[in-house]
Write a protein that holds these residues in place. Sequence first.
Motif, PDB file in Angstrom:
ATOM      1  N   ARG A 193       0.825  -1.216   0.000  1.00  0.00           N
ATOM      2  CA  ARG A 193       0.000   0.000   0.000  1.00  0.00           C
ATOM      3  C   ARG A 193       0.854   1.259   0.000  1.00  0.00           C
ATOM      4  O   ARG A 193       0.464   2.282  -0.531  1.00  0.00           O
ATOM      5  CB  ARG A 193      -0.915   0.009   1.226  1.00  0.00           C
ATOM      6  N   VAL A 194       2.011   1.176   0.639  1.00  0.00           N
ATOM      7  CA  VAL A 194       2.892   2.335   0.814  1.00  0.00           C
ATOM      8  C   VAL A 194       4.240   2.075   0.144  1.00  0.00           C
ATOM      9  O   VAL A 194       4.774   0.969   0.238  1.00  0.00           O
ATOM     10  CB  VAL A 194       3.112   2.642   2.314  1.00  0.00           C
ATOM     11  N   LYS A 195       4.764   3.083  -0.535  1.00  0.00           N
ATOM     12  CA  LYS A 195       6.034   2.936  -1.257  1.00  0.00           C
ATOM     13  C   LYS A 195       7.187   2.592  -0.321  1.00  0.00           C
ATOM     14  O   LYS A 195       8.074   1.802  -0.671  1.00  0.00           O
ATOM     15  CB  LYS A 195       6.340   4.231  -2.011  1.00  0.00           C
ATOM     16  N   SER A 196       7.171   3.162   0.874  1.00  0.00           N
ATOM     17  CA  SER A 196       8.250   2.903   1.831  1.00  0.00           C
ATOM     18  C   SER A 196       8.259   1.431   2.248  1.00  0.00           C
ATOM     19  O   SER A 196       9.316   0.854   2.510  1.00  0.00           O
ATOM     20  CB  SER A 196       8.108   3.801   3.063  1.00  0.00           C
ATOM     21  N   HIS A 197       7.065   0.803   2.313  1.00  0.00           N
ATOM     22  CA  HIS A 197       6.994  -0.612   2.660  1.00  0.00           C
ATOM     23  C   HIS A 197       7.602  -1.470   1.549  1.00  0.00           C
ATOM     24  O   HIS A 197       8.250  -2.482   1.826  1.00  0.00           O
ATOM     25  CB  HIS A 197       5.541  -1.021   2.894  1.00  0.00           C
ATOM     26  N   LEU A 198       7.385  -1.056   0.306  1.00  0.00           N
ATOM     27  CA  LEU A 198       8.006  -1.761  -0.823  1.00  0.00           C
ATOM     28  C   LEU A 198       9.525  -1.646  -0.742  1.00  0.00           C
ATOM     29  O   LEU A 198      10.253  -2.632  -0.953  1.00  0.00           O
ATOM     30  CB  LEU A 198       7.507  -1.197  -2.148  1.00  0.00           C
TER      31      LEU A 198
END
Length: 327
Positions: free
Chosen positions: A231-236
């Motif tokens: 859901r979040v780019k930082s998690h990717l």
Amino acid sequence: MEVVKEEPDIKLVCEAGEELMGVVKEEPVVKLESEAGKEIRAKVKEEPEVKIECEVGEELLFIETGIVQDTITRPAKAKRFKCLQCGKSFAYKSRLARHSIVHSGVKAFRCDECGKLFTKKGSLTQHLLIHSGVKNYKCDECGKLFTDKSTLTKHLLIHAGVKRFRCDECGKLFGAKGDLNRHLLIHSGEKKFKCDECDKLFSLKSHLTQHQLIHSGVKKYKCDECGAMFRVKSHLSEHLVSHSGVKRFKCDECGKMFGHKFSLTQHLLIHSGVKKFKCDECGKQFGTKGNLNQHLLIHSGVKKYGCDQCGKLYTRQNALNKHLQHH
């Protein structure tokens, strides 16, 4: 250039358009030339030296032996008015007075759009650009647009890698003071941003916005390596570390290495002995929510992990891994 034949008073105008007054008594003819290549000359028969001053008394031109020296000097005004609060100095008392309003805490200028208050009219004027939607300043590095030049300048520090604002609590560095101030809210413990879906509270609005994506179910960031969605780019970004094989976070208790700081934090709960996640089915407790979720698969009866060698199915990946060791 106009030639004055009879009147003794002449007016000189500099490039900035300021009128400079001077008196030449005997020789009326004056020839001027700019810095771009013209000469400034004047013939003075009886007065060997004439000083031409502007209205505020600053010496601008000096005529010596009939030739105007092309040196315009504007000596810097001494900054003798000092702010007792922060030590900043000003050349004029009026500017010190305006500056003092910042320390007074008085915010007399209000935005009619959102109600935000400001100590200075200039700050309000800049703020209004946000509501106008006009963004004339573009970052050449990433293409991001900004409403004012000062915000763009601060943004450029991110690309430069300059981080001069440090958090005294945890040592984290930031490129902009505003980012540091927002970060400090985390340490303050104040959580004024509430999720309407689950009532969870957050210190920062940005954290709430990221959290709300969980309820939306939208996962638009995909891992090119394994296809996992986030859901979040930082998690990717954090997930990609697992594919790189880099593990730079070490447990001081047992020496185990982790690719993510969050994984290390979760792991440390094992050593703490704290088990706050309880299974409603059997009452078994776990140190992390992830371990509880894995355990719940046992009660679900779902076995999605199969052995390629013998076809045996397991509810958890780690159970399958143990089984494969025997083949």
